[in-house]
Design a protein around this motif. Sequence first.
Motif, PDB file in Angstrom:
ATOM      1  N   GLY A  85      -8.411 -14.752 -23.114  1.00 60.41           N
ATOM      2  CA  GLY A  85      -9.050 -15.769 -22.285  1.00 60.41           C
ATOM      3  C   GLY A  85      -8.656 -15.774 -20.823  1.00 60.41           C
ATOM      4  N   ALA A  86      -8.122 -14.656 -20.318  1.00 60.44           N
ATOM      5  CA  ALA A  86      -7.741 -14.623 -18.894  1.00 60.44           C
ATOM      6  C   ALA A  86      -8.987 -14.592 -18.009  1.00 60.44           C
ATOM      7  N   LEU A  87      -8.887 -15.240 -16.858  1.00 64.54           N
ATOM      8  CA  LEU A  87      -9.922 -15.076 -15.839  1.00 64.54           C
ATOM      9  C   LEU A  87      -9.698 -13.679 -15.263  1.00 64.54           C
ATOM     10  N   THR A  88     -10.651 -12.766 -15.508  1.00 63.02           N
ATOM     11  CA  THR A  88     -10.425 -11.342 -15.206  1.00 63.02           C
ATOM     12  C   THR A  88     -11.335 -10.895 -14.071  1.00 63.02           C
ATOM     13  N   LEU A  89     -10.740 -10.504 -12.961  1.00 60.23           N
ATOM     14  CA  LEU A  89     -11.523 -10.083 -11.799  1.00 60.23           C
ATOM     15  C   LEU A  89     -11.425  -8.576 -11.648  1.00 60.23           C
ATOM     16  N   GLN A  90     -12.570  -7.911 -11.729  1.00 60.23           N
ATOM     17  CA  GLN A  90     -12.591  -6.467 -11.517  1.00 60.23           C
ATOM     18  C   GLN A  90     -12.839  -6.228 -10.037  1.00 60.23           C
ATOM     19  N   ILE A  91     -11.799  -5.790  -9.335  1.00 58.45           N
ATOM     20  CA  ILE A  91     -11.892  -5.618  -7.887  1.00 58.45           C
ATOM     21  C   ILE A  91     -12.403  -4.203  -7.596  1.00 58.45           C
ATOM     22  N   ALA A  92     -13.246  -4.074  -6.625  1.00 60.12           N
ATOM     23  CA  ALA A  92     -13.759  -2.743  -6.275  1.00 60.12           C
ATOM     24  C   ALA A  92     -12.672  -1.980  -5.538  1.00 60.12           C
ATOM     25  N   GLY A  93     -11.743  -1.416  -6.276  1.00 59.54           N
ATOM     26  CA  GLY A  93     -10.628  -0.688  -5.670  1.00 59.54           C
ATOM     27  C   GLY A  93      -9.661  -0.292  -6.767  1.00 59.54           C
ATOM     28  N   ASP A  94      -8.539   0.357  -6.360  1.00 60.47           N
ATOM     29  CA  ASP A  94      -7.574   0.800  -7.352  1.00 60.47           C
ATOM     30  C   ASP A  94      -6.443  -0.231  -7.496  1.00 60.47           C
ATOM     31  N   PHE A  95      -5.390   0.130  -8.247  1.00 56.66           N
ATOM     32  CA  PHE A  95      -4.288  -0.805  -8.473  1.00 56.66           C
ATOM     33  C   PHE A  95      -3.654  -1.247  -7.161  1.00 56.66           C
ATOM     34  N   ASP A  96      -3.461  -0.293  -6.252  1.00 51.15           N
ATOM     35  CA  ASP A  96      -2.784  -0.638  -4.996  1.00 51.15           C
ATOM     36  C   ASP A  96      -3.591  -1.675  -4.206  1.00 51.15           C
ATOM     37  N   ALA A  97      -4.910  -1.536  -4.254  1.00 52.42           N
ATOM     38  CA  ALA A  97      -5.776  -2.524  -3.588  1.00 52.42           C
ATOM     39  C   ALA A  97      -5.642  -3.884  -4.281  1.00 52.42           C
ATOM     40  N   CYS A  98      -5.604  -3.863  -5.602  1.00 48.23           N
ATOM     41  CA  CYS A  98      -5.474  -5.117  -6.368  1.00 48.23           C
ATOM     42  C   CYS A  98      -4.152  -5.806  -6.049  1.00 48.23           C
ATOM     43  N   MET A  99      -3.108  -5.001  -5.935  1.00 57.05           N
ATOM     44  CA  MET A  99      -1.766  -5.552  -5.675  1.00 57.05           C
ATOM     45  C   MET A  99      -1.749  -6.276  -4.322  1.00 57.05           C
ATOM     46  N   LYS A 100      -2.378  -5.645  -3.337  1.00 58.21           N
ATOM     47  CA  LYS A 100      -2.429  -6.252  -2.004  1.00 58.21           C
ATOM     48  C   LYS A 100      -3.183  -7.586  -2.074  1.00 58.21           C
ATOM     49  N   ARG A 101      -4.305  -7.566  -2.772  1.00 56.69           N
ATOM     50  CA  ARG A 101      -5.143  -8.779  -2.832  1.00 56.69           C
ATOM     51  C   ARG A 101      -4.483  -9.901  -3.634  1.00 56.69           C
ATOM     52  N   ILE A 102      -3.814  -9.557  -4.711  1.00 56.20           N
ATOM     53  CA  ILE A 102      -3.216 -10.645  -5.514  1.00 56.20           C
ATOM     54  C   ILE A 102      -2.118 -11.322  -4.697  1.00 56.20           C
ATOM     55  N   ARG A 103      -1.428 -10.556  -3.873  1.00 55.04           N
ATOM     56  CA  ARG A 103      -0.370 -11.179  -3.066  1.00 55.04           C
ATOM     57  C   ARG A 103      -0.982 -12.128  -2.043  1.00 55.04           C
ATOM     58  N   GLU A 104      -2.119 -11.709  -1.481  1.00 55.02           N
ATOM     59  CA  GLU A 104      -2.794 -12.593  -0.521  1.00 55.02           C
ATOM     60  C   GLU A 104      -3.320 -13.850  -1.219  1.00 55.02           C
ATOM     61  N   ALA A 105      -3.937 -13.641  -2.389  1.00 61.16           N
ATOM     62  CA  ALA A 105      -4.500 -14.786  -3.120  1.00 61.16           C
ATOM     63  C   ALA A 105      -3.392 -15.733  -3.581  1.00 61.16           C
ATOM     64  N   THR A 106      -2.249 -15.134  -3.960  1.00 56.15           N
ATOM     65  CA  THR A 106      -1.100 -15.931  -4.388  1.00 56.15           C
ATOM     66  C   THR A 106      -0.649 -16.850  -3.260  1.00 56.15           C
ATOM     67  N   ASP A 107      -0.543 -16.269  -2.072  1.00 56.73           N
ATOM     68  CA  ASP A 107      -0.128 -17.069  -0.908  1.00 56.73           C
ATOM     69  C   ASP A 107      -1.135 -18.184  -0.639  1.00 56.73           C
ATOM     70  N   ARG A 108      -2.412 -17.823  -0.682  1.00 55.78           N
ATOM     71  CA  ARG A 108      -3.416 -18.820  -0.308  1.00 55.78           C
ATOM     72  C   ARG A 108      -3.563 -19.926  -1.346  1.00 55.78           C
ATOM     73  N   LEU A 109      -3.520 -19.545  -2.631  1.00 57.31           N
ATOM     74  CA  LEU A 109      -3.828 -20.523  -3.688  1.00 57.31           C
ATOM     75  C   LEU A 109      -2.596 -21.069  -4.407  1.00 57.31           C
ATOM     76  N   GLY A 110      -1.425 -20.544  -4.034  1.00 53.73           N
ATOM     77  CA  GLY A 110      -0.197 -21.019  -4.681  1.00 53.73           C
ATOM     78  C   GLY A 110      -0.079 -20.619  -6.140  1.00 53.73           C
ATOM     79  N   LEU A 111      -0.663 -19.430  -6.501  1.00 52.60           N
ATOM     80  CA  LEU A 111      -0.495 -18.941  -7.875  1.00 52.60           C
ATOM     81  C   LEU A 111       0.947 -18.477  -8.047  1.00 52.60           C
ATOM     82  N   TYR A 112       1.404 -18.429  -9.270  1.00 54.32           N
ATOM     83  CA  TYR A 112       2.730 -17.859  -9.530  1.00 54.32           C
ATOM     84  C   TYR A 112       2.529 -16.381  -9.871  1.00 54.32           C
TER      85      TYR A 112
END
Length: 471
Positions: free
Chosen positions: A196-223
């Motif tokens: 049941g995870a909210l699963t986002l398929q990002i148009a990019g590879d793992f390294d791109a995903c890693m960069k984006r999750i860190r940005e989203a974490t900062d913006r949305l306060g995810l852990y």
Amino acid sequence: MATMKETAFLQCIRPSCGTTYDLSAQIYECQKCGNLLDVAYDWNRLNPPKSLSFFQQRWATRNNAIDHSGVWRFRELLPFAGPDEIVTIREGQTLLQAVDVPPLGLPLKTGRLHLQYEGMNPSGSFKDNGMTAGFTMARKLGCPRVGCASTGNTSASMALYAAKTHLADGRLMQAIVFIGAGKIAYGKLAQALDYGALTLQIAGDFDACMKRIREATDRLGLYLMNSVNPFRLEGQKTIMYRVLEGLGWEPPDWIFVPGGNLGNSSAFGKAYIELKQLGLVKRVPRICVVNATGANTLWDLYNNRGLRWNNGDWDKPAADKKYAEMDAKGQKAKTIASAIEIARPVNLSKELRTLDAMNGVVCEVTDEQILEEKALIGKYGYGCEPASAASLAGLRQMIEKGTLDRDARVVCILTGHPLKDPDATVRYHTGLEPTTSPPTHREPWGKHANRPIKVPDDLDAICRVIEEHRS
Ligand code: F0G
């Protein structure tokens, strides 16, 4: 900043900085110098066991979940949470298997090769060791949403724990997963979706995903639940404790482990640094971290560019230069072992510390070597996903190079279950590309390929084929 009364705190890994922060800081790097953080302990004010055999008593009380968990029965060595705060699904019931056949065609003495089978974890990979610790902290902090970028196993594990973890107010945690489009094995994607995870398929590879999750974490306060989270690595230290347990508390001579984001191998180094400091082991094994040739950033930085820990003052500009060169060439990670298809490992600096503490080496192995070893591991009744088999491919290479001799006591870490990536296995044995539409076919090339045989629906023909193939 951390106050003096705490026995556990966050600390910058660079000894010449060493800034400490409160456990609850929810930061992933030092606010002063930008280096990674450890969970650190004031051992003098804690009561660590005097000997590793102390942990044997836990077997008698294993109907208690935290004594049963392969992570938390070692809780005195990761004392950042109280027994009532622990989130566990009794992970870590994993086995150190002695390979009794002449060890998988290797010129090692019989009984010297062991496989630590982490695929036995509830979500089918070693990640559960770290996730139980990460979720313990997330719940302690009251975080309702957790996120990660993943090549598949982190997301499967995080999604599973989120589906099981309630906050103090009764709400279930939400898992948010970033995966690269087309970059994840179906077995793992299936798990994230099912849990049941909210699963986002990002148009990019793992390294791109890693960069984006860190940005989203900062913006949305995810852990953030990637291995840049130091609590994850506290849990993953216990893989080494179980290896020691399997060997009667005697360290092996060598550990072989696949390297992707370099969290797992970094955790192993921290485990041994602490065990040595606490006088719980006399000797530290050597480590070999194995990259795939198509994702060999560590191999290149360590072997060709001479990057070293240098007591924490590692040459970060040298790593940045390598990344800039890769960007200029448009070079991305590419390997059949999708779990380790990572070009910018977030734990690079911790890995350098591990290689320093464990007299480590780094090698690289081809996709072909990975698949051949994987088939061999399966053929002898063990089994793992492609990335895991890199460990055995690395061992074979190191023996061929003469880096270790036939008396060495060796442990290869099998990080994930064989059913995580059935496509790779079916493709190897049959040549069939099951997920293309329509499915395509080529001749299988593997040395251990075990093709299914087409037989008419006729008993005589069936029996003839069985008799022709007596083993
Ligand atoms: N083996 C498997 C099966 C993995 O899933 C991973 C990492 C590794 C080895 C490498 O471990 O990153 O600690 O060096 N998988 C991550 C993921 C990155 O997203 O599931 P590492």
